[in-house]
Each structure stands twice: as structure tokens, then as C-alpha cells.
Design an enzyme around this catalytic site. Structure first.
Site, mmCIF file in Angstrom:
data_model
loop_
_atom_site.group_PDB
_atom_site.id
_atom_site.type_symbol
_atom_site.label_atom_id
_atom_site.label_comp_id
_atom_site.label_asym_id
_atom_site.label_seq_id
_atom_site.Cartn_x
_atom_site.Cartn_y
_atom_site.Cartn_z
ATOM 1 N N SER A 214 0.804 -1.157 -0.016
ATOM 2 C CA SER A 214 0.080 0.098 -0.113
ATOM 3 C C SER A 214 0.837 1.184 0.113
ATOM 4 O O SER A 214 2.114 1.161 0.406
ATOM 5 C CB SER A 214 -0.714 0.141 1.344
ATOM 6 O OG SER A 214 -0.240 0.116 2.469
ATOM 7 N N ASP A 215 0.387 2.216 -0.434
ATOM 8 C CA ASP A 215 0.970 3.521 -0.141
ATOM 9 C C ASP A 215 0.638 3.903 1.245
ATOM 10 O O ASP A 215 -0.348 3.197 2.018
ATOM 11 C CB ASP A 215 0.552 4.595 -0.993
ATOM 12 C CG ASP A 215 1.398 5.970 -1.346
ATOM 13 O OD1 ASP A 215 2.364 5.775 -0.586
ATOM 14 O OD2 ASP A 215 1.321 6.716 -2.160
ATOM 15 N N LEU A 216 1.301 4.723 1.812
ATOM 16 C CA LEU A 216 1.501 5.015 3.222
ATOM 17 C C LEU A 216 -0.084 5.461 3.640
ATOM 18 O O LEU A 216 -0.685 6.233 3.149
ATOM 19 C CB LEU A 216 2.379 6.200 3.666
ATOM 20 C CG LEU A 216 2.429 6.573 5.090
ATOM 21 C CD1 LEU A 216 2.982 5.179 5.986
ATOM 22 C CD2 LEU A 216 3.374 7.508 5.267
ATOM 23 N N SER B 174 -2.946 4.032 2.866
ATOM 24 C CA SER B 174 -4.034 3.955 1.845
ATOM 25 C C SER B 174 -4.963 3.125 2.351
ATOM 26 O O SER B 174 -6.251 3.054 1.958
ATOM 27 C CB SER B 174 -3.317 3.640 0.580
ATOM 28 O OG SER B 174 -3.039 2.632 0.380
#
Length: 788
Positions: free
Chosen positions: A315-317, A319
Site C-alpha cells: 500500500s501507499d502510506l 492507503s
């Protein structure tokens, strides 16, 4: 007892732990990786499995004191309570992390931190599973002492994938030397709205160019096989269509159909995945109402089933938390965790999206055991393939030989040179003569270290970064006087000194003005939990670009335009150098200033590279990877929009100020002798396009030959033109070189009405030239049959 007996007994004692390790299958390096994965997976508790999917913020996991580098209490607690499997940005230093040159880690200290962390994992945990350290590395390892290269928009301006592969190999070497095994990058988003704050991190607006750059980054990062010395795995960002949010608002919704996704936005990711990319990061945005972090069509059907991706998805941070936050597709954290895991998202960057939420989801029956095991196996498989179980430590003595070396600095200068785009050179004002008696160097970016580097950059030691002022001083002789006046800031208008700049310019023979933007973070700015900057309307830092700094206009901010307008009134020769992270409004300067050099964010050696171009030590050949608009009212203005052709507005032309692929040289190149040869087969065809390029100038230089294709009649609407091949080639003065390209069905395929790839019969116009709007030769490719 005889000495030989004592020695033999000691050898047995020393060997016993190794024998025991070899008897445990997952610790035995001689058996196949898959068997090691399954053995280890079978020994793990549910909590340990969940922990392997958690990637925490790494800069909090070490202590730096007078006694050296040690693991922090926070790491010990995270390992004990969460059984973590990964860390992110352990060596990162910047205002967000609050790590400075004094409390952050030097390269050697970073290597020591890696060894301390891995020693703790091996000695103090039940199974001894090492951590995978992921690092930010889009234009250099984001760590103190590492080499800083031009940002991605500048890398793309080189139009030289081979050079970018070499650059990526250098970044990998520096990251690997201190213990990082995973570099975040490349960013493969299509930048089609420059109001968006992260344009600098992209390779521009065209899928084919981005795909070529992405493949080169992955090859440079990863080498021929996983686990090689000095190599790391890349993480492709941001999957997918992150760069075209509504209104240019970072991370917000995107409205795109499947055909556009497949033909443009997915294409660069597919190219990089099929080059072996080890990891893919999901984007913050949603597409057609489904968040990218919980989209099984993207993460399973496309990524794994169609493309054969076998790495892990991260995941992006935060997300995952966005599902029960901004997106509101989950009512709580455990539902969000279940949605993401079942969609095919393996790793949580934050440690909060999964962790306790995933454990609760498991208790509530929201997670299938097989789904959890599949995600964990992907992580363990990568750790084994990277050699972490067998070689968890780094050699601290080698760090100084691999990080920030003279060779690496030379590479940074080379990339910066090739990235520079000459936009205008009226009357051949450039190159300047080194015998000029007096030069006025003016502007907020003429001597500002951090404004030159872009976002995702660590603190820099004094003297390491060479500014434009430094470069000009180094280029000219002692007989040239250089007068420097800043004149104004990027945004702040309360402390401008325009008349001082004018006074210096009056005494000069030529004025070099350095304007643009900045993505330089400062310690006064506040940041969101994701790392994006909070915009403060009352703040007057230079930062007007970089993550979180979306714009409503593209005008140069502050007093910059007023500064150059006052200087232009003097009638002196004026050269504008732009240092910026996104296309800015250059309408006035394009009409009034005779020479314009665009350097984007050129990195630590950028000042020297710019001076090389200004004084003719390097013949510029960079090309724009993104169109520069005349007005935000034109957006989107990318060259390859779908048919029909744009008509003009009431106020102005529909054409951009500077088109995709544009860039000048100190040489003149002519194209001739086009030959098109088509050989059709049963299942494919080969079209060979060859032509000559001759350097009519007095200097050797690079030309970037570009091939565009127009599908004249198609069953679905296609682009007005589409880049399909390019080559940057050095040609001697007065010399002629032949350039040859080959096209196959893969290059001309479209996502047909019946939702499958097809190359349709018919005529295709071939356009060859030096820019998307500078066509020198035209040919025709005609296919007699369809190809599936």
C-alpha cells in the site's frame, strides 16, 4: 588431552549450530526457495504471519548516541508486539522525519544500523526472520551522503533509457551498500495535469516514453536476477492513474474508462512488470468508484493473471486506512484490512492498516486462511530470493567505496547534462563566451542548494551541491567578474531587492537569471501522516511544488516575473534558466527573452551541468517529456489526445507553448532517405523504418529522432498521434547516421470493441521528426489483415 583433540572438539562445538540450522529446512540455503517458504510458513503463528505484512516507519527504529548505533526501544516493542516483517525509510532524513545531518545517519552509520537491526532480529525473535528494508530511491537514495540525481521529469528529458539504467544501477549500489534491499521507484504515473503537486516525480505525459524509462530503472535496480550484490528490487508507483486527479488535487478521485486505462495508464506498469519488477505500490485514488487499494480487478486480474506478476503489492502510506477514512468504502479498520487483503494487497505500509485490524478481521471470520498465507508467502519468497536469510548483514568497510563516490558524482553530472532542454536561442546568444568581462547572476534559484534538488531529498553537507552560481564561477576564467544578486524569493514578496539586481545587471555584459519553483521542504512546514506537506496560505517558504503542493495556476510566483521584466528593459543580453518541478507559465519570457534553458530539478551536480551548456562545453539535446501549456485553461494539453483534433479557443491557440518532444541544440540536423519495408506473416508483421540524420552544424551533438504513428481509420477512437520509437544518437559535425526502427503488432494494437487486443488492418501514417510538432519525414504502413 592432546591439542589435536581439543581442536577437534572445538570444531564440533562451533559446527553444531550450523548443523542445526541446516537441519531446519527454511534455514538451509541448499534447498529450493519454495520449500523454504512453505516450511517457514508452516511454523508461524497467525500473529507472526500478520506481522510479516506490516512495514513500519524505519527512522524511529535506531538510536544514535556517543556509544554508537543501536536498536531503539520502539523497534524492540514493535518486534515483540507486532512481529513486524519490514521497515520503510530507515535511513531517510528530511524535515518530515526531523532527521538532520547531526541526528541522522551517515552512510557508514546506516550500515551499522542495518547490522544492529538484523542482529536483533536473528538473535531475539523466535524464528529469526530478517527484516526487508525499503528505501525511497526515485532520484537517488534519500539518505545523508547519497548521490542526488535529477528528479524523474529531468531523467525523462534525457530520452536516453540506457543512461537511466546506468543511473539506477548507481542508486541501487548506494542503497544496497547500507542495507536497503528495496528502492521505491520508478514512478510510472502519466502527468497530464501539471497543477498536480507531484509532476516532478513522473516521466511525463506519454505512456511509451514512461514505459521505456520504467524498464530501464528496473533493469538498473535489479540486474539479471534477484539477490545479486549491489542490486535491489524496485517498487512501481502508483498503481494506477494517480497523476490525473479531478482538479489536480493530490490523491483524489479519477474518472477514466477501461480503454484509456489499458492503452495509456496501465501500459508503463505492464512494461516494468514484464521486466521483472519485484514490488508494486497501490495509489491513493479511486477509479470509477473503487479505491486502488481494494481493487481486485487491478491487483489480481490485471497485475497477476494477465501480466504474470509474482512479487508483492504494498500500500501507499496509510492507503488501507483510507478505505474507512476518506473513501468511506469500509465502516471500520478490520473491514478495510479484509477488503485490501482479499483484493490482492499484500503489505501494509504504516503498520496500522493491517496489524491489529487484520487480526480482528481474522477473529471476525473476514479473512480466509489461504488468502493470508498467500500474502505472507509472497513476502517470505522475496526475502529468500534477495538472500536476506543467508546474507542479512552488510560490509561496513565497503560503504565509502560505494556511496557518494567521484564516479557517482560524474554520473549525476552526466544525467543532468543530458536532461537540460534548450527552449529558445534567438540569434545564437548561446553558448556564451568564457571571455565575457562581466556577468550578472540573478534570481532565487541561482544559488539555492535545496531549490535545485526536488522533493524526496535528504539534508546535504555544505559544498556538496553545486549551484548555478558555483557552475558559472567554475566555468569562466579569472578575467571574468561575476556579480550575484538574489533579487527576490520564489514566493515571498516582502523582501525583494529588484533594484539591486537591476544595478548589477547595468554593469554586466550578459545577465543570467535563474527562476522557477521549489519543492524544498523546510522545518517550519507541517506535514500530514502520509508525508505530504500541509499547505499554509500564510506561509511564504519557497515551496510551491512537491507532494501536497497542488496549484490553481501555473504562473511563476512572487516577484519573479517582475524581476525579469525589469532586467529585460535594460536591453542587455538575458539568459533565463528555469529550475522547477512542473511546467510553468513561460508566455512572457518566451516572447521577450532571447535564450531559455530548462533544467527541471537537476540534482547535486546540476549547477555544473547548466554551466556546461551555457558556455558550450556540452551541446544540449534534452527533449520535453511533457507539454508546456500557455494557460491552465488548455489543460489537459498532452500531445496524444484522442481524435478529433483540437480547435482553437476564442482567446488563443489550442497548441501548447512548447510541445512534447521539443528541444533545441547548438547543431542543426536534417532528415532524409526514408524507407519503409513491411513483411506480413501469419501471426505478426515486421515493419522496418529507416532514415538518415545529418548534422549540418559545426559542433558534434545528440539528436533525438522520434517516430509517431497515426492510425488513420480504427474501430475505436485512437490518439491523433502516438510515439512508438525514439533514439538519442551522437552525430559528429558534418556527419550522417542511419537510424532504423522496427514495429510489430504489439506497437499498433488497440483495445477493440469486443474487449480484446487487436491490430487492425488498414493504413497507418508514420511521422518522423525531432518533436511531436516538428515532423520532417512522412511514410505509410499498410496492413492487409488483422492480427490478434
Amino acid at each position: 588431552m592432546k591439542l589435536s583433540s581439543i581442536f577437534f572438539s572445538g570444531m564440533i562445538f562451533l559446527t553444531i549450530p550450523n548443523l542445526q540450522a541446516q537441519q531446519i529446512p527454511y534455514k538451509n540455503s541448499k534447498i529450493p526457495v519454495e520449500k523454504r517458504v512453505q516450511d517457514l510458513l508452516g511454523r508461524m503463528t497467525t500473529d507472526e504471519k500478520v506481522g510479516q505484512l506490516s512495514k513500519l516507519l524505519g527512522w524511529e527504529m535506531y538510536d544514535k548516541g556517543t556509544d554508537g548505533i543501536s536498536v531503539s526501544a520502539k523497534l524492540k516493542k514493535a518486534v515483540k508486539d507486532q512481529h513486524i516483517g519490514m521497515l520503510w525509510a530507515t535511513f531517510r532524513a528530511d524535515p518530515w522525519t526531523q532527521k538532520t545531518l547531526s541526528n541522522g545517519l551517515s552512510p557508514v552509520e546506516a550500515a551499522r544500523a542495518t547490522n544492529a537491526i538484523q542482529r536483533y532480529m536473528l538473535d531475539s525473535t523466535r524464528l529469526g526472520i530478517p527484516l526487508l528494508l525499503s528505501e525511497e530511491a526515485p532520484h537517488g537514495h534519500m539518505a545523508i551522503g547519497a548521490t542526488v540525481f535529477p528528479t524523474a521529469i529531468g531523467q525523462a528529458s534525457t530520452w536516453n533509457p540506457n543512461l537511466i539504467q546506468q543511473m539506477a544501477a548507481t542508486i541501487a549500489q548506494e542503497t544496497y551498500a547500507v542495507g536497503g534491499k528495496n528502492g521505491y521507484g520508478p514512478v510510472l504515473d502519466l502527468a497530464r495535469d501539471p497543477r498536480w503537486s507531484r509532476t516532478e516525480e513522473t516521466y511525463g505525459e506519454d505512456a511509451y516514453l514512461i514505459g521505456q524509462m520504467g524498464k530501464s530503472m528496473i533493469k538498473g535496480f535489479q540486474g539479471d536476477m534477484l539477490g545479486q550484490e549491489d542490486k535491489i528490487i524496485g517498487t512501481l508507483k502508483h498503481f494506477v492513474a494517480y497523476a490525473v486527479p479531478e482538479g489536480g488535487h493530490n490523491g483524489e478521485a479519477v474518472s477514466i474508462g477501461e480503454r484509456a486505462l489499458r492503452q495509456h495508464y496501465l501500459y508503463p506498469f505492464e512494461q516494468a512488470v514484464k521486466s521483472g519488477a519485484g514490488s508494486v505500490m497501490t495509489a491513493y485514488n479511486s477509479i470509477d468508484g473503487i479505491p486502488c487499494s481494494s481493487n481486485p480487478w487491478l491487483l489480481k486480474d490485471i497485475l497477476r493473471e494477465e501480466w504474470g506478476f509474482n512479487g508483492f503489492v504494498v500500500s501507499d502510506l496509510l492507503s488501507i486506512s483510507g478505505l474507512n477514512g476518506g473513501h468511506a468504502t469500509a465502516s471500520n479498520g478490520s473491514e478495510a484490512a479484509s477488503q485490501s487483503l482479499h483484493a490482492g494487497l499484500d503489505v501494509d505500509l504504516s503498520g496500522t492498516g493491517y496489524g491489529a485490524n487484520l487480526q480482528q478481521a481474522i477473529k471476525n471470520g473476514l479473512v480466509e486462511d489461504a488468502v493470508l498465507d498467500t500474502a505472507v508467502a509472497r513476502v517470505l519468497r522475496m526475502k529468500f530470493n534477495l538472500g536476506l536469510f543467508d546474507r542479512p548483514f552488510v560490509d561496513e568497510k565497503l560503504v565509502v567505496k560505494k556511496v557518494g563516490t567521484e564516479v557517482n558524482r560524474a554520473m549525476a553530472r552526466k544525467v543532468a547534462q543530458e536532461s537540460i532542454v534548450l527552449l529558445k536561442n534567438e540569434g545564437n546568444l548561446l553558448p556564451l563566451k568564457k571571455t565575457i568581462k562581466r556577468i550578472a547572476v540573478v534570481g532565487p534559484n541561482a544559488d539555492n542548494v535545496y531549490n535545485q534538488l526536488g522533493d524526496y531529498t535528504a539534508p546535504q553537507a555544505d559544498g556538496k551541491v553545486k549551484t548555478v552560481l558555483d557552475g558559472i564561477r567554475a566555468a569562466v576564467g579569472k578575467g571574468t567578474q561575476i556579480d550575484y544578486v538574489k533579487g527576490c524569493a520564489i514566493r515571498d514578496t516582502s523582501n525583494s531587492h529588484i533594484q539591486e539586481a537591476v544595478a548589477a545587471a547595468k554593469l554586466s555584459d550578459v545577465v543570467v537569471v535563474v527562476l522557477g519553483g521549489s519543492s524544498a521542504r523546510d522545518f517550519k512546514t507541517s506535514y500530514q501522516a502520509t508525508g505530504a506537506a500541509n499547505v499554509d496560505v500564510n506561509a511564504v517558504s519557497d515551496m510551491e511544488s512537491g507532494e501536497g503542493f497542488d496549484r490553481v495556476s501555473l504562473d511563476m510566483m512572487g516577484d519573479q516575473l517582475r524581476l525579469i521584466q525589469e532586467l529585460e528593459k535594460l536591453g542587455k543580453p538575458v539568459v533565463l534558466v528555469t529550475i522547477m518541478g512542473r511546467p510553468l507559465n513561460l508566455n512572457w519570457v518566451s516572447a521577450h527573452v532571447p535564450a531559455i534553458v530548462n533544467a527541471w530539478y537537476p540534482g547535486q551536480e546540476g549547477g555544473l551541468a547548466i554551466a556546461d551548456v551555457l558556455f558550450g562545453d556540452y551541446n544540449p539535446a534534452g527533449r520535453l517529456p511533457v507539454s508546456i501549456p500557455r494557460s491552465v485553461g488548455q489543460l489537459p494539453v498532452h500531445y496524444n489526445h484522442n481524435k478529433p483534433k483540437h480547435h482553437d479557443y476564442v482567446e488563443m491557440t489550442a497548441k501548447p507553448l512548447y510541445a512534447f518532444g521539443y528541444g533545441l541544440s547548438y547543431s542543426k540536423f536534417e532528415y532524409s532517405n526514408l524507407l519503409v519495408d513491411v513483411k506480413e506473416g501469419a501471426s505478426d508483421f515486421v515493419c522496418t523504418v529507416s532514415f538518415d540524420v545529418e548534422n549540418k552544424g559545426l559542433l558534434k551533438g545528440d539528436e533525438v529522432a522520434q517516430l509517431y504513428v497515426v492510425d488513420e481509420v480504427s474501430s475505436v477512437v485512437t490518439a491523433v498521434k502516438q510515439l512508438k520509437r525514439f533514439e538519442r544518437k551522437n552525430i559528429g559535425a558534418g556527419k550522417r547516421e542511419q537510424i532504423s526502427f522496427q514495429l510489430t503488432k504489439e506497437d499498433l494494437k488497440l483495445w477493440a470493441v469486443d474487449n480484446r487486443w487487436k491490430t487492425e488492418k488498414g493504413k497507418f501514417k508514420l511521422l518522423i521528426g525531432s518533436a511531436s510538432d516538428d515532423v520532417r519525414l512522412e511514410g505509410v504502413l499498410e496492413l492487409k489483415k488483422d492480427y490478434l
